[in-house]
Design a protein around this motif. Structure first.
Motif, PDB file in Angstrom:
ATOM      1  N   ARG A 121      10.842  24.510  18.413  1.00 27.44           N
ATOM      2  CA  ARG A 121      10.655  25.959  18.482  1.00 27.44           C
ATOM      3  C   ARG A 121      11.181  26.511  19.802  1.00 27.44           C
ATOM      4  NH1 ARG A 121       4.717  26.598  17.043  1.00 27.44           N
ATOM      5  NH2 ARG A 121       4.293  27.098  19.209  1.00 27.44           N
ATOM      6  N   VAL A 124      14.977  26.428  19.857  1.00 29.71           N
ATOM      7  CA  VAL A 124      15.521  27.484  19.013  1.00 29.71           C
ATOM      8  C   VAL A 124      15.459  28.836  19.725  1.00 29.71           C
ATOM      9  CG1 VAL A 124      15.033  28.828  16.924  1.00 29.71           C
ATOM     10  CG2 VAL A 124      15.152  26.346  16.803  1.00 29.71           C
ATOM     11  N   LEU A 125      14.317  29.105  20.335  1.00 36.80           N
ATOM     12  CA  LEU A 125      14.175  30.393  21.042  1.00 36.80           C
ATOM     13  C   LEU A 125      15.189  30.497  22.181  1.00 36.80           C
ATOM     14  CD1 LEU A 125      12.405  33.045  21.759  1.00 36.80           C
ATOM     15  CD2 LEU A 125      11.613  31.598  23.619  1.00 36.80           C
ATOM     16  N   VAL A 127      17.981  28.826  22.901  1.00 34.99           N
ATOM     17  CA  VAL A 127      19.408  28.798  22.585  1.00 34.99           C
ATOM     18  C   VAL A 127      19.806  29.989  21.702  1.00 34.99           C
ATOM     19  CG1 VAL A 127      21.254  27.483  21.460  1.00 34.99           C
ATOM     20  CG2 VAL A 127      19.571  26.307  22.900  1.00 34.99           C
ATOM     21  N   TYR A 128      18.993  30.277  20.671  1.00 37.73           N
ATOM     22  CA  TYR A 128      19.417  31.305  19.720  1.00 37.73           C
ATOM     23  C   TYR A 128      18.983  32.721  20.095  1.00 37.73           C
ATOM     24  CZ  TYR A 128      20.797  27.288  17.006  1.00 37.73           C
ATOM     25  OH  TYR A 128      21.386  26.129  16.614  1.00 37.73           O
ATOM     26  N   ALA A 129      17.883  32.837  20.805  1.00 42.03           N
ATOM     27  CA  ALA A 129      17.456  34.204  21.164  1.00 42.03           C
ATOM     28  C   ALA A 129      17.799  34.531  22.607  1.00 42.03           C
ATOM     29  CB  ALA A 129      15.956  34.383  20.937  1.00 42.03           C
ATOM     30  N   TYR A 132      20.783  30.455  25.950  1.00 41.66           N
ATOM     31  CA  TYR A 132      20.988  29.260  26.772  1.00 41.66           C
ATOM     32  C   TYR A 132      22.077  28.398  26.119  1.00 41.66           C
ATOM     33  CZ  TYR A 132      16.793  29.870  29.679  1.00 41.66           C
ATOM     34  OH  TYR A 132      15.859  30.335  30.572  1.00 41.66           O
ATOM     35  N   THR A 133      22.922  27.799  26.943  1.00 40.99           N
ATOM     36  CA  THR A 133      23.834  26.804  26.401  1.00 40.99           C
ATOM     37  C   THR A 133      23.043  25.511  26.205  1.00 40.99           C
ATOM     38  OG1 THR A 133      24.433  25.970  28.573  1.00 40.99           O
ATOM     39  CG2 THR A 133      25.769  27.788  27.713  1.00 40.99           C
ATOM     40  N   TYR A 134      23.605  24.583  25.463  1.00 41.23           N
ATOM     41  CA  TYR A 134      22.936  23.293  25.282  1.00 41.23           C
ATOM     42  C   TYR A 134      22.640  22.664  26.642  1.00 41.23           C
ATOM     43  CZ  TYR A 134      24.101  23.096  20.243  1.00 41.23           C
ATOM     44  OH  TYR A 134      24.200  23.321  18.894  1.00 41.23           O
ATOM     45  N   LEU A 152      17.737  21.266  17.628  1.00 42.33           N
ATOM     46  CA  LEU A 152      18.264  22.468  16.966  1.00 42.33           C
ATOM     47  C   LEU A 152      18.652  22.168  15.521  1.00 42.33           C
ATOM     48  CD1 LEU A 152      20.457  23.877  19.875  1.00 42.33           C
ATOM     49  CD2 LEU A 152      18.330  24.859  19.000  1.00 42.33           C
ATOM     50  N   ARG A 156      17.068  23.904  12.279  1.00 40.75           N
ATOM     51  CA  ARG A 156      17.885  24.640  11.307  1.00 40.75           C
ATOM     52  C   ARG A 156      17.700  24.077   9.901  1.00 40.75           C
ATOM     53  NH1 ARG A 156      22.588  28.121  12.293  1.00 40.75           N
ATOM     54  NH2 ARG A 156      23.064  28.265  14.512  1.00 40.75           N
TER      55      ARG A 156
END
Lengths: 177, 257
Positions: A121, A124-125, A127-129, A132-134, A152, A156
């Motif tokens: 979780r 996901v937050l 990187v996707y929101a 952040y890069t990996y 991730l 997904r």
């Protein structure tokens, strides 16, 4: 100099409060803890304003403070007193006042997110929101990039397979408000 | 639920723009040739939009007034509490309430990078009060009729620049409950609590508020609210009562204060 750092940190906090709270909720899975966590982050950031390097990203600095308070202080304290944390799917969904018809699917996704392991979780937050890069996420978590990647991918996959489950939930009569 | 395999990892990294050029080229070639791989890619990609919407919704759900109050408290730890030398009972009660309710009234609605010294707009403090009203029950303002003395009301009134006493504040049909001194963007904000049977009603005065304005009615957060301003003081009475009733109560207060 100290004063200007303080002002910069203060206005940064104000601008990022909602994002900090979202991160706090994602980590803790409980609204009351999220409030406390943001409050503690505000205090700590103001206290340490002199350590912030002007020109670097203030939001990232604040996120790392919040994270360290959560893992080093609040979480351990709550576990020690045996409170544990709430079922995250509860906290990550919405109360009636905020749930809007058009966003039912988003609310479902939040419930699904709440069922993910916390490490997924969080990844996901961030990187996707939060963009952040990996590599940035890996540095923050203190894990290899490959671990971020698999968190991730697992998240997904889980979310992609969520709709069937949601369909069942709804046919059982749990209609969205 | 299956665990992600190497292809899932590659596909997700591909979607996230985190794949190396060579691996990306290889994957693109395989995708062109393999419908089942393309299907997996679509499946994984399908999560993007709902996820973005969900996180956006969560952001909107943040309790900003409360968080801003936390921030104010962190910046100036003394700001939300009454002055120490005030030994009146209400001071302790107000301090306790501020702790209990997270110094909520100290907050403004969130505006990006709003300077803290900015004078609260006539709209923002009223909206903040309305938001906090949604949390209140008939017990929030105290279980019994207030025992606050005239002298205490006078002292509170002075803080917000109005003359107050029990008589001026008594409203027909409502039980007068505890006052609470708060602040909004540094300006003193006094809230007088009332209860009508089981319904909390709040009368608020903000010093340094706004230009004079006649009484206007609005619905805020589902509550009937009457607002006016006089001599630089902003006033509002708000509660889940009939609009006409709130308006009548407002006219009474307006004529006395």
């Amino acid at each position: 100099m100290g004063g200007s750092h303080r002002d910069e940190v203060r206005s940064g906090l104000e601008a990022h409060l909602a994002r900090l709270w979202r991160y706090a909720l994602t980590l803790s899975g409980a609204r009351d803890i999220a409030d406390d966590l943001v409050q503690a982050t505000c205090l700590r950031a103001i206290e340490r304003a002199h350590q912030f390097q002007s020109g670097s990203r203030l939001d990232r600095w604040l996120f790392s403070i919040l994270r360290s308070i959560w893992f080093n202080e609040i979480r351990s304290r709550r576990i020690r007193v045996g409170e544990g944390t709430l079922d995250a799917s509860e906290a990550l969904s919405f109360d009636g006042a905020h749930e809007i018809e058009t966003n039912i699917s988003a609310a479902q996704v939040l419930r699904a997110l709440g069922r993910l392991p916390k490490a997924q979780r969080e990844a996901v937050l961030l990187v996707y929101a939060e963009g952040y890069t990996y590599r940035e996420a890996a540095e923050l978590f203190g894990v290899p990039i490959g671990t971020v990647m698999s968190r991730l991918a697992a998240a997904r996959l889980a979310l992609a397979h969520e709709p069937q489950q949601l369909g069942e939930e709804m046919s059982e009569g749990k209609t969205p408000r | 639920m299956r665990l992600p395999d190497q292809d899932d990892l590659r596909l997700v990294a591909f979607l996230d723009g985190e794949i190396s050029e060579a691996e990306g080229a290889e994957l693109t070639r395989r995708l062109a040739a393999d419908p089942s791989l393309r299907q997996r890619l679509d499946e994984l990609r399908g999560v993007d939009t709902p996820l973005r919407d969900a996180f956006a919704l969560l952001l909107e759900d943040a309790p900003l007034p409360r968080l801003l109050a936390c921030l104010e408290g962190a910046v100036e730890p003394h700001a939300a509490a009454p002055a120490k030398h005030d030994s009146l009972r209400w001071a302790a009660a107000a301090a306790f309430a501020v702790l209990l309710f997270g110094a909520g009234f100290a907050a403004a609605r969130f505006t990006a990078a709003a300077p803290s010294a900015e004078v609260a707009s006539s709209e923002s403090w009223r909206q903040t009060v309305a938001e906090y009203m949604t949390l209140y029950t008939s017990e929030t303002f105290g279980a019994a009729e207030a025992t606050t003395s005239d002298r205490e009301f006078e002292a509170l009134g002075r803080r917000v620049g109005v003359e107050l006493d029990r008589e001026r504040l008594s409203l027909l049909g409502l039980s007068l409950r505890g006052p609470e001194l708060l602040q909004f963007h540094g300006a003193p904000l006094l809230r007088i609590g009332y209860v009508d049977e089981a319904t909390p009603v709040a009368f608020c005065v903000l010093r340094d508020s706004e230009v004079d304005a006649p009484l206007t009615m609005a619905i805020r957060e589902g509550f009937a609210a009457a607002s006016w301003a006089k001599n630089g003081r902003g006033f509002m009475i708000i509660g889940k009562l009939q609009r006409d009733r709130i308006e009548a109560l407002a006219r009474t207060l307006q004529s006395r204060i």
